[in-house]
Write a protein that holds these residues in place. Structure first.
Motif: not given
Length: 280
Positions: A158-165, A29-43
């Protein structure tokens, strides 16, 4: 779910698989300059001390990250993961294990944003104490499945979502699928990472097939088995990571990492792996 504490299982084989995949995704994801969000549903708590009572009770890290710590023959994806863990243990001794928020936090750039959900009161407090004052981070004591809806799509698209219940309740499987179905509808181009336990239950066995049905744009499925099925039908045999919209290059990295992990973390010769992907 409110009783679950990840500290009892921190650094085990499931964390190894989850975090190797997570770091591989964030690196791309960091290979492109454009910003992204990281979202963790069960941190969870965000970071863990391996010498504390809960981590020592089962000491699962000894057969997870502990088996990798002194090795010199690590495949590239595994070596990159261990290097990140070493950054949290500057004196060379394995005392701290960073959770997903901590690992993601060091990968984020100034333009990126992190959104963390944790429902457990104690873990939320620990998480907020570490990350709550960061300008680019928002920590919420809330149900991540419900809270995800308001996060998508992120402004940057742009975003990455981790779902880890925890999957302590069988209803977690249905909630996961429902939340993911809604998320993909709202933000079809997001990268979604789902961790799940490999159990002898119908919910666990059927979950990958249900996830594939939600992924018309492409998916990757990695599974690491470390133990044989028990006669009583209980016990964790391994775990899996399912990635919707996997970034290019992730599958290639896992091709060498997974067989090595199966040999290294497998118990009594039971180690095996599965890696499959679909691109329409």
């Amino acid at each position: 779910m409110l009783a679950y504490r990840h500290a009892f299982h921190v650094g085990n084989h499931a964390d190894v698989l989850k975090h190797i995949v997570l770091l591989g995704v964030l690196e791309r994801m960091a290979a492109k300059d454009k910003a992204y969000w990281y979202i963790d549903t069960h941190a969870g708590a965000g970071s863990y001390q391996l010498g504390e009572r809960m981590a020592q009770r089962l000491a699962e890290y000894e057969t997870g990250i502990g088996r990798l710590w002194g090795r010199k023959d690590l495949p590239p994806a595994v070596a990159a993961y261990v290097e990140q863990i070493r950054a949290f243990n500057a004196d060379g001794a394995l005392r701290t294990y960073p959770g997903s928020p901590a690992l993601a936090g060091v990968m984020l750039r100034p333009q990126d944003r992190m959104r963390l959900f944790e429902l457990h009161t104690t873990d939320h407090r620990l998480l907020a104490n570490t990350w709550g004052q960061q300008a680019h981070v928002e920590v919420r004591q809330a149900d991540g499945f419900a809270g995800l809806k308001a996060m998508l799509p992120p402004p940057s698209r742009r975003g990455v979502v981790l779902l880890d219940p925890s999957y302590e309740l069988s209803s977690d499987y249905g909630q996961l699928v429902a939340a993911l179905r809604d998320a993909v509808t709202r933000f079809a181009t997001g990268v979604y990472l789902v961790w799940y336990p490999q159990l002898q239950s119908l919910e666990s066995i059927r979950l990958p097939k249900r996830l594939k049905a939600l992924s018309p744009a492409g998916w990757l499925h990695a599974q690491l088995t470390v133990a044989a099925p028990r006669d009583d039908g209980f016990g964790l045999m391994g775990s899996g990571m399912f990635v919707i919209n996997p970034p290019f290059g992730l599958q290639e990295n896992l091709k060498t990492a997974l067989p090595w992990l199966a040999r290294t973390l497998g118990q009594d010769g039971a180690g095996k792996h599965l890696l499959e992907a679909h691109t329409p």
